[in-house]
Design a protein around this motif. Structure first.
Motif, short mmCIF file in Angstrom:
data_model
loop_
_atom_site.label_atom_id
_atom_site.label_comp_id
_atom_site.label_asym_id
_atom_site.label_seq_id
_atom_site.Cartn_x
_atom_site.Cartn_y
_atom_site.Cartn_z
N TYR A 92 -11.53 -2.83 -0.51
CA TYR A 92 -12.93 -3.20 -0.54
C TYR A 92 -13.28 -3.64 -1.96
O TYR A 92 -14.03 -2.96 -2.64
N PRO A 93 -12.70 -4.77 -2.39
CA PRO A 93 -13.01 -5.21 -3.76
C PRO A 93 -14.46 -5.66 -3.87
O PRO A 93 -15.09 -5.52 -4.92
N SER A 131 -4.67 3.79 9.00
CA SER A 131 -5.68 2.83 8.58
C SER A 131 -5.57 2.58 7.08
O SER A 131 -5.58 3.51 6.28
N ALA A 187 -5.23 12.10 4.81
CA ALA A 187 -4.68 11.05 3.96
C ALA A 187 -3.18 11.23 3.93
O ALA A 187 -2.68 12.35 4.01
N LYS A 243 0.82 -1.22 0.00
CA LYS A 243 0.00 0.00 0.00
C LYS A 243 0.85 1.26 0.00
O LYS A 243 1.92 1.30 0.61
N THR A 286 -1.09 4.42 0.10
CA THR A 286 -1.97 5.46 0.63
C THR A 286 -2.67 4.94 1.88
O THR A 286 -3.11 3.79 1.92
N MET A 329 -5.18 6.33 5.51
CA MET A 329 -5.86 7.41 6.23
C MET A 329 -5.30 7.44 7.65
O MET A 329 -5.00 6.40 8.23
N LEU A 330 -5.18 8.65 8.16
CA LEU A 330 -4.66 8.82 9.51
C LEU A 330 -5.79 9.28 10.43
O LEU A 330 -6.60 10.11 10.05
N GLU A 352 -7.22 0.02 4.05
CA GLU A 352 -8.24 -0.98 3.78
C GLU A 352 -8.46 -1.13 2.29
O GLU A 352 -8.12 -0.24 1.51
#
Lengths: 123, 136
Positions: free
Chosen positions: A75-76, A71, A38, A20, A22, A24-25, A73
């Motif tokens: 989400y396919p 964080s 981000a 990864k 990117t 999110m904080l 994640e």
């Protein structure tokens, strides 16, 4: 988040983070309330590094209060959602060309992988 | 607050990928990936009543929501909302509209399941009213 039974293994977490760029904080703003941003991340040899514009609000926030959660994640589809959250303390390791890097010290990792649910959710 | 900037509203109507930031009782921030639906000045989320996020925001309703495009979007963009979260009374529904973009794989089956969990009281609907808006 995550119930233990759907957590990723340590190797799965490492591979997931390494792929990864990117994240999110979650952090605390100047007023103490939650704030988010981000960031660009890199993960090598077990060390997670956050990169932000040195003059952005999130960088200022982390210099004042280093408590952070990173964080990631994907989400396919609903039954294959996966995510990792790394809690720790952001320690500045310097800025290059206006981009400040923070190492996430004392990491505590949570993860989840919906594909590990015994009963797949309806789609 | 005054109405959201039109560009932020337009973005929120078209994107549901949301990260909810709460504070744990020990003051440490937590970040939860969720689906957020924007409707008339507020963002709506749904989660299990017994979840850590509900415990956190019941103790301290201050939250931030980061709503973003997919990570690999050639033009990665987002909106950060800071405000207060409230848990709506039992029976509240997520404001799905025909225009709301549905995340991949969340067909009618998932929507029905979620709504029945809300009706049973296992899930709650959370409304976040922003008092600060920032674009990423």
């Amino acid at each position: 988040m995550p119930r233990e039974r759907i957590a990723m293994s340590a190797d799965e977490v490492a591979a997931f983070l390494a792929a990864k760029r990117t994240a999110m904080l979650g952090l605390r703003g100047a007023d103490g309330a939650p704030d988010g941003a981000a960031a660009t991340i890199s993960y090598r040899d077990g060390v997670l590094v956050i990169e932000l514009r040195a003059d952005c609000e999130a960088a200022r926030n982390l210099r004042r209060d280093p408590r952070v959660v990173v964080s990631v994640e994907e989400y396919p589809s609903y039954s294959r959602i996966r995510g990792v959250a790394v809690h720790g303390r952001a320690v500045s390791v310097g800025a290059v060309e206006g981009r400040e890097r923070f190492r996430v010290d004392r990491p505590r990792i949570e993860s989840f992988d919906f594909a590990k649910m015994k009963r797949a959710p309806a789609e | 607050m005054s109405p959201l900037p039109p560009a932020a509203e337009e973005f929120l109507r078209a994107h549901t990928r949301t990260f909810l930031v709460t504070l744990r009782p020990d003051g440490v921030p937590a970040c939860h990936p969720m689906v957020g639906l924007y409707h008339e000045g507020a963002l709506y989320l749904t989660t299990y009543r017994k979840s850590a996020k509900v415990r956190n925001l019941t103790a301290d309703p201050r939250v931030a929501c980061v709503v973003v495009t997919q990570d690999d979007d050639p033009e990665f963009r987002g909106v950060v909302l800071r405000g207060r979260a409230e848990i709506l009374a039992a029976g509240a529904a997520m404001p799905w509209t025909p225009e709301a973009p549905r995340p991949a794989g969340t067909g009618a089956g998932v929507a029905r399941l979620v709504q029945s969990r809300v009706a049973e009281g296992k899930r709650v609907v959370v409304r976040v009213v922003p008092d600060e808006v920032r674009t990423i």
